[in-house]
Design an enzyme around this catalytic site. Structure first.
Site, short mmCIF file in Angstrom:
data_model
loop_
_atom_site.label_atom_id
_atom_site.label_comp_id
_atom_site.label_asym_id
_atom_site.label_seq_id
_atom_site.Cartn_x
_atom_site.Cartn_y
_atom_site.Cartn_z
N HIS A 334 8.72 1.84 -5.43
CA HIS A 334 7.73 1.70 -6.50
C HIS A 334 8.35 1.28 -7.82
CE1 HIS A 334 4.81 3.71 -3.88
NE2 HIS A 334 3.90 3.23 -4.68
N GLY A 335 9.61 1.52 -8.03
CA GLY A 335 10.19 1.11 -9.31
C GLY A 335 11.68 1.37 -9.37
#
Length: 491
Positions: A334-335
């Protein structure tokens, strides 16, 4: 270029559909799709389109080598699929994770600091990996044409922020046969309601979240850290809860709106992408939530990571380890920040505890179901703090503020004013995160079949009034709006 922009709505999308209509053969239609997809991607990332082209080429080549290897050359086939994993994961590692790795070890070479995150790399990398792995498993045939693989990876409907489309689920419609106009009306409705969901619901909820929890630009400004912390510590208890509630709604409406628009555009052309969400906020547990939230990502990690690691077939400790790996990777996907890893492990802990403990407190009564839903929404809202704040310093200040431990007031005039002015929208949002509207629509559709007159009224409302109203209201909102990208563009 984003779906929720006037240029896309009134220039790019109509032109792409018009050109598509004038193409007669499936090959011509696909070439049209590819050209517009590359234009769409190049519009936002002119130089990184070369990365998309290169990764598609590598995986086209690897899949062909796997397909053409003799049946008894298992080692050769395995080498090619391993090489595909190395190349794909290596490239995403360089472009997405080199900064976090270097900063963790206290070094930051100049060339690393200049690396920007390519749009959609998390999504199209997984799609290309699934293509090669499915060819290796014999679940799909390799494409002989390079541009076919590029088209699959670059489809502008879902290249940037999903949903993740597995090759074997779309290959037949994309390359063999599709009926483009059968689902056109449903596609228009899905796209227009997704647009309204983004422009009206997600953006409004986002403005509430930004007011009380800080805007993303402010959070990323490290020079303003001290002032931001001071501001958050003074925000009222009710204000912080309202902001967190607004962010909880924003992230769902924002991501699901993009998915709705992508699915709708696919339907307009006869392509059927899998659903990305199934009303996740009605869940009673974190386990159920991840069966309903970002469904293709969950199935990807299940099929390509969890099960190959052994799943739950080798004892409880090995199952726990496999689950840990999946959730650490889910957070990292996600990041490129440790806060996302912690967010993934947060859900690992919740799911592990639920499996070990909460099954003893399960029940089917309405009371226990209500308690389970309250428990779930609270732990999810708290988990979204790790998603919102990429700097850990904010987390304890906000958490303490939620219980009034910062010496902050219980409420204030601004909180009351913003809450009352947005009350009806927030109530609407509460209904919109449940299947209430969908169920009402289905009942209306079922009732309409009893009479041709009622059926005509239903068709007029469903296929004309709703999409036109959504488009007009969204357009009015966008006329004076600033750039409003989708949250998942940064992942």
């Amino acid at each position: 270029m984003v779906f929720s922009s006037l240029f896309f709505l009134y220039a790019f999308l109509p032109l792409s559909l018009l050109c598509y209509v004038f193409c007669r053969s499936l090959k011509a239609k696909n070439i049209c799709l590819l050209v517009f997809s590359l234009i769409f991607y190049t519009w936002g990332e002119p130089k990184y389109v070369l990365l998309l082209l290169a990764m598609s080429f590598f995986d086209w080549f690897f899949a062909l080598r796997i397909q053409h290897a003799s049946p008894d050359a298992a080692a050769s086939r395995k080498r090619w699929v391993v090489l595909s994993c190395i190349v794909n994961l290596g490239l995403i590692g360089v472009f997405k994770y080199s900064k976090i790795i270097c900063s963790t070890f206290g070094i930051m070479p100049a060339f690393v600091s200049k690396i920007a995150l390519p749009l959609g790399i998390s999504f199209y990398t997984f799609q290309l990996l699934s293509y090669v792995i499915d060819v290796y498993r014999g679940e799909a045939d390799a494409q002989e044409e390079y541009w076919h693989v590029l088209l699959y990876a670059a489809l502008f409907h879902q290249c940037i922020a999903g949903p993740i489309v597995r090759y074997k689920t779309i290959a037949e419609e994309l390359f063999e046969f599709r009926t483009p106009w059968k689902d056109l009306p449903d596609g228009i409705v899905r796209f227009s309601t997704g647009l309204a969901k983004k422009v009206i619901l997600a953006n409004t909820c986002g403005s509430i979240a930004d007011r009380f929890l800080l805007a993303d630009a402010a959070i990323s400004d490290l020079s303003a850290l001290s002032a931001n912390l001071s501001q958050l510590s003074k925000t009222s208890v009710a204000g912080l809860w309202l902001g967190l509630f607004g962010y909880t709604l924003q992230i769902y409406f924002d991501f699901s709106a993009y998915s709705d628009m992508a699915i709708g555009m696919g339907k307009m052309l006869g392509l059927h992408y899998l659903e990305n969400f199934n009303y996740p906020y009605i869940s009673k547990s974190a386990t159920e939530f991840w069966r309903r939230w970002h469904i293709p990502l969950g199935t990807f990690f299940r099929d390509y990571v969890y099960i190959p690691l052994g799943g739950n077939r080798h004892g409880s400790l090995r199952t726990l380890f496999n689950t840990f790996v999946v959730w650490a990777l889910t957070g990292l996907w996600h990041g490129a920040n440790w806060s996302f890893v912690v967010w993934g492990l947060y859900f690992f802990v919740l799911i592990s505890v639920e499996k070990a403990v909460m099954k003893h407190f399960s029940g089917s009564s309405r009371f226990t179901s209500a308690l389970a839903r309250i428990y779930f929404i609270l732990i999810t809202m708290l988990g979204w703090m790790l998603f919102k704040y990429t700097t850990f310093s904010y987390i304890p200040v906000v958490f303490k503020g939620l219980i009034g431990a910062n010496g902050n007031a219980l409420t204030d005039f601004e909180t009351h004013s913003i809450f009352t002015s947005n009350l009806f929208l927030l109530i609407f949002c509460l209904f919109a995160v449940t299947p209430v509207f969908k169920a009402a629509g289905q009942r209306f559709a079922s009732f309409a079949k009893r009479s041709w007159m009622v059926q005509n009224v239903y068709n007029a409302v469903h296929y004309f009034i709703i999409p036109v109203s959504c488009l007009l209201i969204s357009t009015a909102q966008l006329v004076n709006a600033s750039f409003n990208p989708f949250l998942y563009f940064r992942f």
